[in-house]
Design an enzyme around this catalytic site. Structure first.
Site, PDB file in Angstrom:
ATOM      1  N   CYS A 181      27.562 -27.060 -27.185  1.00 34.62           N
ATOM      2  CA  CYS A 181      27.008 -26.994 -25.827  1.00 34.62           C
ATOM      3  C   CYS A 181      25.581 -26.481 -25.862  1.00 34.62           C
ATOM      4  CB  CYS A 181      27.883 -26.120 -24.936  1.00 34.62           C
ATOM      5  SG  CYS A 181      27.960 -24.377 -25.407  1.00 34.62           S
ATOM      6  N   HIS A 214      29.597 -20.313 -21.727  1.00 30.43           N
ATOM      7  CA  HIS A 214      29.295 -21.727 -21.940  1.00 30.43           C
ATOM      8  C   HIS A 214      27.873 -22.023 -21.476  1.00 30.43           C
ATOM      9  CE1 HIS A 214      30.010 -25.948 -22.366  1.00 30.43           C
ATOM     10  NE2 HIS A 214      30.191 -26.214 -21.084  1.00 30.43           N
ATOM     11  N   ASN A 249      27.529 -29.147 -16.180  1.00 29.32           N
ATOM     12  CA  ASN A 249      28.348 -28.859 -17.348  1.00 29.32           C
ATOM     13  C   ASN A 249      28.158 -29.990 -18.366  1.00 29.32           C
ATOM     14  OD1 ASN A 249      30.415 -28.422 -19.221  1.00 29.32           O
ATOM     15  ND2 ASN A 249      31.854 -27.709 -17.658  1.00 29.32           N
TER      16      ASN A 249
END
Length: 423
Positions: A46, A190, A206
């Site tokens: 990520c 995240h 996201n």
């Protein structure tokens, strides 16, 4: 055609031995007016996909400029590696899940290859896809732009002024979610991309790219509730970049003469090697060494700075007029085998050269300029984050094959980012 330096083998995938490889030779590099952003696959990166999306959203031409050549078999891209721009060539074979009949990692973007190629070039650099799991967002921003990055924590008392000023300047920005969330809407620990900062509205994405649920529009207070920090990449269109590799002894002064030709913001950075190079060499005990940079104008020190342990130690000055300055770099080396760094200047128009000494003079510093951006992030803070995630990293590897999204109709996002934990 196959890249013999990084062939489609299981070793170059890493731990996912159930994956195969598939050639994507007849796909375009980019699609005009694309409506999609890159999506993260079953790889813990990520920290790579979120900044990539942030740069593409804010500066699409910067991403396109990374591609040096492209044909049906090979593509060459350029990355800023530890402060030095380098070219990397890859073929068009990518890890593939035969059972699910889809690409395993970063996906096609509206049928275009560009995001998959950039991810593969990053994997080739370090030896396998597995080797690019987990990392820092600021590393990706540097690799893609060459520009320095700054971290700001949402708990800072002046954070509201900071984030809206950043939004007005249209810099690429990433966000790091908190380690605990009040529900399952946002993943914990995240990396997210910030697509827009406008008035009391912040749009985040996201990198999982979950259909119809990958973007969220938040108020400022909602953003503070969900996110621990943001990372701003100070990328300016049209800026020049010049670097030089230097070997030095402990605390040996290294001098650079910089001729500032045009007013504007200038950044001067000492880049040390990425710890990722030493993941498989723990016996070398590589650490980031304390570093100091000083700007000298005439006989005046323009900045007072203590030694910092940071992979990238940079200083900024907004010059109002042309002038000649000197930069002094010193590193308190703590490694036996590594005493090499890369110094770079990033700004509108300048000449950079290494010199043996400083020629001092009595120069008038009135109206010369001022510091506009101040480096805040520290290696100490990053080390603390890294240590706090070690236990979670062990759990990640155990759960590697269990990271799935619950099926409809009660479909929810994964609560934890899994193996792409930020550290």
């Amino acid at each position: 055609m196959i890249d013999q330096e990084f062939p489609p083998t299981i070793e170059n995938v890493g731990k996912k031995k159930t994956l195969s490889w598939k050639a994507f030779n007849d796909f375009p590099l980019f699609v005009e007016q694309s409506s999609q952003f890159p999506k993260q696959g079953k790889l813990g990166n990520c920290y790579w996909i979120a900044p990539l999306v942030a740069v593409y959203a804010a500066k699409p031409q910067q991403i396109k400029s990374l591609f040096q050549s492209h044909d049906s078999d090979f593509t060459t891209v350029r990355f800023c590696i530890d402060g030095d721009w380098q070219e990397i060539t890859v073929d068009h074979h990518f890890p593939y899940n035969e059972e699910k009949q889809k690409v395993a990692y970063s996906k096609l973007v509206d049928g275009a290859l560009w995001a998959m190629i950039l991810e593969k070039a990053w994997a080739k650099l370090y030896g396998s896809y597995q080797q690019i799991c987990a990392g820092f967002n600021r590393t990706t921003f540097k690799v893609l732009t060459g520009a320095p990055t700054n971290k700001f924590r949402t708990r800072d008392p002046n954070f509201k002024e900071i984030i809206y000023e950043i939004g007005a300047l249209h810099f690429p920005v990433g966000a790091n979610s908190k380690k605990q969330q009040i529900d399952n809407v946002f993943a914990t620990n995240h990396a997210y991309s910030i697509l827009k900062i406008d008035e009391d509205q912040i749009i985040v994405r996201n990198p999982w790219g979950i259909k119809n649920r990958d973007q969220h529009t938040l108020t400022f207070e909602e953003f503070k509730l969900r996110f621990a920090s943001i990372e701003c990449c100070y990328h300016f269109d049209g800026y020049q970049y010049q670097s030089e590799k230097v070997t030095s002894d402990v605390l040996e002064p290294v001098y650079f003469e910089i001729e500032i030709k045009a007013p504007g913001n200038y950044f001067f950075t000492v880049n040390q090697k990425n710890k990722r190079w030493f993941r498989n060499k723990p016996h070398l005990k590589y650490v980031i060494s304390p570093c100091q940079i000083q700007i000298i104008y005439g006989d005046t020190i323009l900045n007072q700075q203590q030694h910092q342990s940071n992979k990238e130690v940079w200083i900024n000055w907004n010059f109002k007029r042309p002038c000649k300055i000197y930069i002094i770099c010193q590193i308190e080396w703590q490694n036996i085998v590594v005493n090499e760094f890369i110094f770079n200047t990033y700004g509108p128009d300048f000449n950079q050269k290494r010199v043996q000494e400083i020629i001092k003079s009595n120069e008038d510093i009135n109206d010369l300029g001022y510091i506009q951006f101040l480096q805040r992030d520290s290696e100490k803070e990053q080390e603390e984050e890294e240590k706090s995630n070690q236990i979670q990293q062990v759990e990640i590897q155990q759960q590697e094959n269990e990271q799935v999204i619950s099926p409809p109709p009660q479909q929810k996002e994964r609560k934890s980012c899994g193996q792409c934990t930020i550290y």
